[in-house]
Motif scaffolding. Structure first.
Motif, PDB file in Angstrom:
ATOM      1  N   LEU A 266     -22.441 -13.682 -36.990  1.00  0.00           N
ATOM      2  CA  LEU A 266     -22.149 -12.681 -38.023  1.00  0.00           C
ATOM      3  C   LEU A 266     -22.318 -11.302 -37.407  1.00  0.00           C
ATOM      4  CD1 LEU A 266     -24.147 -14.211 -41.021  1.00  0.00           C
ATOM      5  CD2 LEU A 266     -21.691 -14.324 -40.650  1.00  0.00           C
ATOM      6  N   VAL A 267     -21.293 -10.458 -37.535  1.00  0.00           N
ATOM      7  CA  VAL A 267     -21.304  -9.117 -36.939  1.00  0.00           C
ATOM      8  C   VAL A 267     -21.127  -8.075 -38.027  1.00  0.00           C
ATOM      9  CG1 VAL A 267     -20.140  -7.541 -35.353  1.00  0.00           C
ATOM     10  CG2 VAL A 267     -20.394  -9.957 -34.735  1.00  0.00           C
ATOM     11  N   ASP A 268     -22.017  -7.078 -38.034  1.00  0.00           N
ATOM     12  CA  ASP A 268     -21.828  -5.912 -38.895  1.00  0.00           C
ATOM     13  C   ASP A 268     -20.838  -5.007 -38.180  1.00  0.00           C
ATOM     14  OD1 ASP A 268     -21.995  -3.352 -40.070  1.00  0.00           O
ATOM     15  OD2 ASP A 268     -24.064  -3.697 -40.713  1.00  0.00           O
ATOM     16  N   MET A 269     -19.588  -4.987 -38.650  1.00  0.00           N
ATOM     17  CA  MET A 269     -18.527  -4.345 -37.857  1.00  0.00           C
ATOM     18  C   MET A 269     -18.735  -2.836 -37.750  1.00  0.00           C
ATOM     19  SD  MET A 269     -15.209  -4.619 -40.347  1.00  0.00           S
ATOM     20  CE  MET A 269     -14.967  -3.510 -41.749  1.00  0.00           C
ATOM     21  N   HIS A 270     -19.243  -2.174 -38.794  1.00  0.00           N
ATOM     22  CA  HIS A 270     -19.449  -0.729 -38.708  1.00  0.00           C
ATOM     23  C   HIS A 270     -20.575  -0.414 -37.727  1.00  0.00           C
ATOM     24  CE1 HIS A 270     -19.936   3.480 -39.714  1.00  0.00           C
ATOM     25  NE2 HIS A 270     -21.220   3.251 -39.957  1.00  0.00           N
ATOM     26  N   ALA A 271     -21.694  -1.141 -37.839  1.00  0.00           N
ATOM     27  CA  ALA A 271     -22.823  -0.892 -36.945  1.00  0.00           C
ATOM     28  C   ALA A 271     -22.428  -1.139 -35.490  1.00  0.00           C
ATOM     29  CB  ALA A 271     -24.002  -1.779 -37.334  1.00  0.00           C
ATOM     30  N   ALA A 272     -21.688  -2.233 -35.244  1.00  0.00           N
ATOM     31  CA  ALA A 272     -21.279  -2.556 -33.877  1.00  0.00           C
ATOM     32  C   ALA A 272     -20.329  -1.501 -33.322  1.00  0.00           C
ATOM     33  CB  ALA A 272     -20.612  -3.932 -33.858  1.00  0.00           C
ATOM     34  N   HIS A 273     -19.352  -1.094 -34.123  1.00  0.00           N
ATOM     35  CA  HIS A 273     -18.381  -0.108 -33.646  1.00  0.00           C
ATOM     36  C   HIS A 273     -19.048   1.252 -33.448  1.00  0.00           C
ATOM     37  CE1 HIS A 273     -14.415   2.205 -33.923  1.00  0.00           C
ATOM     38  NE2 HIS A 273     -14.332   1.434 -32.855  1.00  0.00           N
ATOM     39  N   GLU A 274     -20.058   1.542 -34.263  1.00  0.00           N
ATOM     40  CA  GLU A 274     -20.796   2.801 -34.120  1.00  0.00           C
ATOM     41  C   GLU A 274     -21.496   2.861 -32.767  1.00  0.00           C
ATOM     42  OE1 GLU A 274     -24.112   5.432 -36.601  1.00  0.00           O
ATOM     43  OE2 GLU A 274     -23.604   3.395 -37.219  1.00  0.00           O
ATOM     44  N   ARG A 275     -22.140   1.737 -32.358  1.00  0.00           N
ATOM     45  CA  ARG A 275     -22.801   1.702 -31.054  1.00  0.00           C
ATOM     46  C   ARG A 275     -21.785   1.844 -29.926  1.00  0.00           C
ATOM     47  NH1 ARG A 275     -26.996   3.005 -28.366  1.00  0.00           N
ATOM     48  NH2 ARG A 275     -28.365   2.036 -29.904  1.00  0.00           N
ATOM     49  N   ILE A 276     -20.658   1.152 -30.042  1.00  0.00           N
ATOM     50  CA  ILE A 276     -19.633   1.227 -28.992  1.00  0.00           C
ATOM     51  C   ILE A 276     -19.116   2.654 -28.848  1.00  0.00           C
ATOM     52  CG2 ILE A 276     -17.282   0.491 -28.394  1.00  0.00           C
ATOM     53  CD1 ILE A 276     -17.995  -2.195 -29.841  1.00  0.00           C
ATOM     54  N   THR A 277     -18.818   3.282 -29.975  1.00  0.00           N
ATOM     55  CA  THR A 277     -18.298   4.652 -29.954  1.00  0.00           C
ATOM     56  C   THR A 277     -19.340   5.623 -29.399  1.00  0.00           C
ATOM     57  OG1 THR A 277     -16.981   4.120 -31.913  1.00  0.00           O
ATOM     58  CG2 THR A 277     -17.230   6.449 -31.360  1.00  0.00           C
ATOM     59  N   TYR A 278     -20.584   5.429 -29.803  1.00  0.00           N
ATOM     60  CA  TYR A 278     -21.679   6.293 -29.352  1.00  0.00           C
ATOM     61  C   TYR A 278     -21.851   6.218 -27.843  1.00  0.00           C
ATOM     62  CZ  TYR A 278     -26.535   7.990 -29.001  1.00  0.00           C
ATOM     63  OH  TYR A 278     -27.678   8.659 -28.660  1.00  0.00           O
ATOM     64  N   GLU A 279     -21.854   5.007 -27.293  1.00  0.00           N
ATOM     65  CA  GLU A 279     -22.026   4.854 -25.846  1.00  0.00           C
ATOM     66  C   GLU A 279     -20.861   5.478 -25.088  1.00  0.00           C
ATOM     67  OE1 GLU A 279     -24.658   3.775 -24.202  1.00  0.00           O
ATOM     68  OE2 GLU A 279     -25.748   3.445 -26.079  1.00  0.00           O
ATOM     69  N   ARG A 280     -19.664   5.383 -25.634  1.00  0.00           N
ATOM     70  CA  ARG A 280     -18.506   6.019 -24.983  1.00  0.00           C
ATOM     71  C   ARG A 280     -18.648   7.540 -25.003  1.00  0.00           C
ATOM     72  NH1 ARG A 280     -13.719   2.250 -27.662  1.00  0.00           N
ATOM     73  NH2 ARG A 280     -13.950   0.472 -26.233  1.00  0.00           N
ATOM     74  N   PHE A 281     -19.100   8.075 -26.134  1.00  0.00           N
ATOM     75  CA  PHE A 281     -19.313   9.521 -26.217  1.00  0.00           C
ATOM     76  C   PHE A 281     -20.350   9.975 -25.177  1.00  0.00           C
ATOM     77  CE2 PHE A 281     -17.996  10.127 -30.949  1.00  0.00           C
ATOM     78  CZ  PHE A 281     -16.674  10.255 -30.554  1.00  0.00           C
ATOM     79  N   LYS A 282     -21.430   9.201 -25.039  1.00  0.00           N
ATOM     80  CA  LYS A 282     -22.470   9.576 -24.074  1.00  0.00           C
ATOM     81  C   LYS A 282     -21.926   9.566 -22.652  1.00  0.00           C
ATOM     82  CE  LYS A 282     -25.875   6.751 -25.163  1.00  0.00           C
ATOM     83  NZ  LYS A 282     -27.225   6.153 -25.120  1.00  0.00           N
ATOM     84  N   LEU A 283     -21.160   8.549 -22.302  1.00  0.00           N
ATOM     85  CA  LEU A 283     -20.589   8.483 -20.960  1.00  0.00           C
ATOM     86  C   LEU A 283     -19.682   9.662 -20.689  1.00  0.00           C
ATOM     87  CD1 LEU A 283     -19.780   4.665 -20.633  1.00  0.00           C
ATOM     88  CD2 LEU A 283     -21.476   5.953 -19.326  1.00  0.00           C
ATOM     89  N   THR A 284     -18.828   9.964 -21.667  1.00  0.00           N
ATOM     90  CA  THR A 284     -17.898  11.085 -21.498  1.00  0.00           C
ATOM     91  C   THR A 284     -18.641  12.400 -21.390  1.00  0.00           C
ATOM     92  OG1 THR A 284     -16.206   9.904 -22.752  1.00  0.00           O
ATOM     93  CG2 THR A 284     -15.930  12.286 -22.505  1.00  0.00           C
ATOM     94  N   TYR A 285     -19.607  12.605 -22.282  1.00  0.00           N
ATOM     95  CA  TYR A 285     -20.316  13.877 -22.308  1.00  0.00           C
ATOM     96  C   TYR A 285     -21.127  14.095 -21.037  1.00  0.00           C
ATOM     97  CZ  TYR A 285     -23.181  17.731 -23.886  1.00  0.00           C
ATOM     98  OH  TYR A 285     -23.803  18.938 -23.983  1.00  0.00           O
ATOM     99  N   HIS A 286     -21.892  13.092 -20.646  1.00  0.00           N
ATOM    100  CA  HIS A 286     -22.729  13.245 -19.465  1.00  0.00           C
ATOM    101  C   HIS A 286     -21.898  13.238 -18.193  1.00  0.00           C
ATOM    102  CE1 HIS A 286     -26.374  13.229 -21.752  1.00  0.00           C
ATOM    103  NE2 HIS A 286     -26.108  12.053 -22.296  1.00  0.00           N
ATOM    104  N   GLY A 287     -20.732  12.625 -18.249  1.00  0.00           N
ATOM    105  CA  GLY A 287     -19.849  12.670 -17.082  1.00  0.00           C
ATOM    106  C   GLY A 287     -19.284  14.059 -16.854  1.00  0.00           C
ATOM    107  N   ASP A 288     -18.929  14.726 -17.931  1.00  0.00           N
ATOM    108  CA  ASP A 288     -18.364  16.077 -17.824  1.00  0.00           C
ATOM    109  C   ASP A 288     -19.439  17.151 -17.675  1.00  0.00           C
ATOM    110  OD1 ASP A 288     -15.904  14.957 -18.099  1.00  0.00           O
ATOM    111  OD2 ASP A 288     -15.735  15.348 -20.243  1.00  0.00           O
TER     112      ASP A 288
END
Length: 592
Positions: free
Chosen positions: A424-446
Motif C-alpha cells: 500500500l502506497v500513499d501516492m501524495h506522500a511518496a511523490h512529495e519525497r521524490i519531488t523534494y529529493e529532486r529539488f535538493k539535487l538541483t538546488y545543491h548542484g547549481d
C-alpha cells in the motif's frame, strides 16, 4: 568566622556529593572499577532499589592486602601517576574519591583476593574516617564490595531518594548502558534476590546482536542497520534505527566515546541533523553508536560523573558523525527483503464512512495483470536488460521491491503486488519525497544563488556577535548571505539566498549567530532552504483524489525505488507499508 581545616570525614562527605547522588551512582562507580580491573564477569545484587544494600562482585585482577586500606583513602588511585596521564585517560575512572566517598555515607565492606594471592582479605568502613585493619576472608580471585544503608548518616540527603521502584529503574538503565558497550563481559543483575538479567559474554557478532535484542527488543534490531565509518583516526560503528522506528521519548539513545557512555550536545545535534527531514515532528531517533578516537583529542574530565566530554576539534567530530549517518539514512528506500516500520497499525474495524470522494470503478482487465506490467517494465530498460530478461532470472530479480500496481483506493492509495504480498502506497506522500529529493539535487548542484535586498536591513547586535560575523565571513558568503559591519555593535544585511527572499532577514541572521556562538558552525541556512524546497515539493506533488493510470502508478513505484529516503515523506510519515500473504491469510482465517 576564622578559616578552619575541615575534618577528613566531612571532606569525604562533601566529595560524596559530587559522585554519589543515588544508589545508581554507587553502582556506576563500582562497576567502572571492576571493568578497569579487567573483570570478565560482574554480578550486581541490590535490595530495596539499592537503598538498603548494593553488592557487586567481579573476577578482576583483585587488590593486594597491603593496598586494601589505601583503597578507602582519599585521592588514592592506581590509574594516574602524573598529570600528563590525564590527557590520554583510557580507564573508566581515576578519581580517588569514589570508594572513600561511598564509605563516608554508608556501611561499606571490601573483600578482595589478588589473582596471585593465596587468600582474600577484608576491610570495612562505617561512615567515619576510620578503616578496619585487613583480616582474612573467603573469596575467589577478584573483588566484592558491599554497600549497606546508603546515606544512613546524612538524613538530609536520604530524604531526597525516590521510591524503591524509581531507584531500581535508574540502576536497571545503568546496567543496560554497561552491557551494551562491554560485550566481552558477562553481567548479571538481581533485585530483592530475584534475577532480572543474566547475560553471558559475547563471543561473536551474533552473540552481540542477541544481547541487543534482549536489552532493546527485537524491533530495534530488526529495524536498525549496522554502520561502520572511518575517517583518519575516528571510527563510528554500531546500529542506527530507521526513521519509522522513532520514539516518543529519547529513551533509546546510546552513544559511547572510547567505551564511555556520554551525553553530549554536539553529538546529539549531529545525530538530530542527520535525521532532519525523515523524522516526524516530536519524535526521537533510536541508536546504539560507538565513537573511537585518539584519547588525547577528547577531555572526559569536564564533569564529576564523566557524562559530558569536550572534543579538541568539535567541528570535525560533528561533521564526521553527521556525514556517516546521513549516508546511511539516505538508503531508506524500498529494497528487496525490507519492510518499512509502521509505529501504530490500527486494528481492523467495521467499515465506516470515509471523508474521501469515492473512486469510480476502474477497468482492470485480465491483460492488466503483473505479467503484462513486467513485460512493459523490461521493455523500458536499457539494451543490456534484454540479456537480463532472456536469462530467466529468479522471481525476486524479476519483480521490483514494490512490485506492480493493481489499482487505486479512494484516489489516495496505490495497491501493488510484490513477491511478499500486498503493498500500500500513499501516492501524495511518496511523490512529495521524490519531488523534494529532486529539488535538493538541483538546488545543491547549481549552488546557492544570492539576491540583493532593495534596502539593506540594519541589525543591532552585541560587540561579540559583530566579531562573529567578521570571523565567519567566508562561511556566510558561501551560505549566500552578505553581512557588513557598520560599527562596534551594528550590522547590515545586504543579500540573502534567493529562495529565502521572503524570510525575516534579521531573525535569520540572529539565529545564524546563535548557532555560530554555540557550535562554531551552522546548518541554519540549509534547514531554512530545505523548508522552502519541501513546501515547493508538497505543492508540486500529485494530489489526493487524482486518478492515475496503471503506467503512472508503476512509474511512481519505480521512482520510489530509486529515490533516497523514500520510506518517509518530508514530514517523517511512512510512504508505504507491506502486508505479507501470511498476514492476509490471518485476516481471512485461512489455514484454520
Amino acid at each position: 568566622m576564622p578559616i578552619r581545616i575541615l575534618p577528613p570525614q566531612l571532606i569525604n562527605q562533601i566529595a560524596a556529593g559530587e559522585v554519589v547522588e543515588r544508589p545508581a551512582s554507587v553502582v556506576k562507580e563500582l562497576v567502572e572499577n571492576s571493568l578497569d580491573a579487567g573483570a570478565r564477569k560482574i554480578d550486581i545484587e541490590v535490595d530495596q532499589g539499592g537503598i538498603k544494600r548494593i553488592h557487586i562482585r567481579d573476577d578482576g585482577v583483585g587488590i593486594e592486602q597491603r593496598d586494601l586500606t589505601m583503597a578507602l583513602s582519599r585521592h588514592a588511585t592506581s590509574k594516574v601517576i602524573q598529570f600528563k596521564d590525564l590527557e590520554s585517560l583510557q580507564s573508566m575512572g581515576f578519581r580517588g574519591e569514589a570508594l572513600p566517598s561511598i564509605s563516608s555515607v554508608s556501611r561499606l565492606r571490601l573483600i578482595s583476593r589478588h589473582q596471585e594471592a593465596e587468600e582474600a582479605w577484608e576491610v570495612a568502613g562505617d561512615g567515619s574516617d576510620a578503616v578496619t585493619e585487613p583480616k582474612p576472608a573467603a573469596h575467589p580471585p577478584g573483588t566484592s564490595v558491599e554497600v549497606c544503608d546508603l546515606f544512613y548518616n546524612t538524613p538530609a540527603r536520604r530524604k531526597f531518594l525516590r521510591t524503591e521502584k524509581t531507584e531500581f529503574n535508574h540502576i536497571s538503565a545503568l546496567f543496560q548502558r554497561f552491557a551494551l558497550m562491554h560485550f566481552d563481559v558477562g553481567f548479571s543483575l538481581h533485585h530483592n534476590r530475584r534475577q532480572i538479567f543474566a547475560l553471558p559474554p559475547c563471543g561473536d557478532r551474533q552473540d552481540r546482536e542477541g544481547r541487543i535484542r534482549e536489552l532493546l527488543g527485537a524491533g530495534f534490531m530488526d529495524q536498525a542497520p549496522a554502520i561502520e565509518e572511518q575517517a583518519g583516526n575516528m571510527i563510528l560503528s554500531g546500529w542506527v534505527a530507521r526513521p519509522g522506528f522513532s520514539r516518543s521519548q529519547a529513551d533509546m539513545q546510546y552513544f559511547y566515546v572510547n567505551r564511555r557512555m556520554v551525553r553530549d550536545k554536539l553529538v546529539t545535534h549531529a545525530i538530530r541533523q542527520s535525521y532532519q527531514d525523515v523524522l516526524y515532528h516530536g519524535r526521537h531517533p533510536a541508536y546504539l553508536l560507538f565513537l573511537g578516537l585518539d584519547p588525547r583529542k577528547v577531555d572526559v574530565n569536564v564533569h564529576p560523573t564523566k557524562h559530558e566530554v569536550r572534543f579538541r576539534d568539535s567541528r570535525s567530530v560533528h561533521d564526521f558523525i553527521y556525514r556517516g549517518l546521513h549516508r546511511l539514512l539516505a538508503q531508506t528506500r524500498p529494497q528487496h527483503g525490507q519492510e518499512p516500520v509502521v509505529e501504530t497499525i490500527p486494528s481492523v474495524k467495521e467499515p465506516t464512512t470515509s471523508g474521501y470522494t469515492r473512486q469510480q470503478g476502474m477497468d482492470l482487465r485480465v491483460a492488466q495483470r503483473p505479467a503484462a506490467y513486467r513485460a512493459a517494465f523490461m521493455a523500458q530498460q536499457p539494451a543490456h536488460a534484454q540479456e537480463y530478461s532472456e536469462a530467466e532470472p529468479s522471481r525476486t530479480e524479476q519483480i521490483p521491491p514494490l512490485g506492480f500496481a493493481l489499482g487505486q483506493l479512494h484516489g489516495v492509495y496505490i495497491l501493488a503486488q510484490n513477491e511478499a504480498g500486498l503493498v500500500l502506497v500513499d501516492m501524495h506522500a511518496a511523490h512529495e519525497r521524490i519531488t523534494y529529493e529532486r529539488f535538493k539535487l538541483t538546488y545543491h548542484g547549481d549552488g546557492i544563488t544570492s539576491q540583493p535586498l532593495l534596502v539593506p536591513v540594519t541589525v543591532a547586535v552585541s560587540a561579540s556577535e559583530a566579531d562573529l560575523v567578521e570571523e565567519y565571513q567566508p562561511l556566510l558568503d558561501r551560505l549566500g548571505i552578505e553581512v557588513s559591519r557598520l560599527g562596534k555593535d551594528s550590522l547590515a544585511i545586504r543579500t540573502v539566498p534567493a529562495l529565502l527572499r521572503d524570510a525575516d532577514a534579521e531573525k535569520l541572521l540572529r539565529d545564524l549567530l546563535a548557532d555560530l556562538a554555540e557550535h562554531g558552525h551552522t546548518d541554519r541556512m540549509q534547514v531554512e532552504i530545505e523548508k522552502v524546497l519541501a513546501t515547493m515539493a508538497c505543492h508540486g506533488s500529485v494530489r489526493a483524489n487524482r486518478r492515475l493510470e496503471l503506467d503512472e502508478m508503476n512509474a511512481l513505484l519505480r521512482d520510489m525505488e530509486r529515490t533516497e529516503r523514500a520510506d518517509q515523506c518530508n514530514h517523517g510519515r511512512p510512504t508505504w507499508v507491506q502486508m505479507s500473504l501470511s498476514e492476509l491469510d490471518r485476516l481471512f482465517l485461512r489455514g484454520r
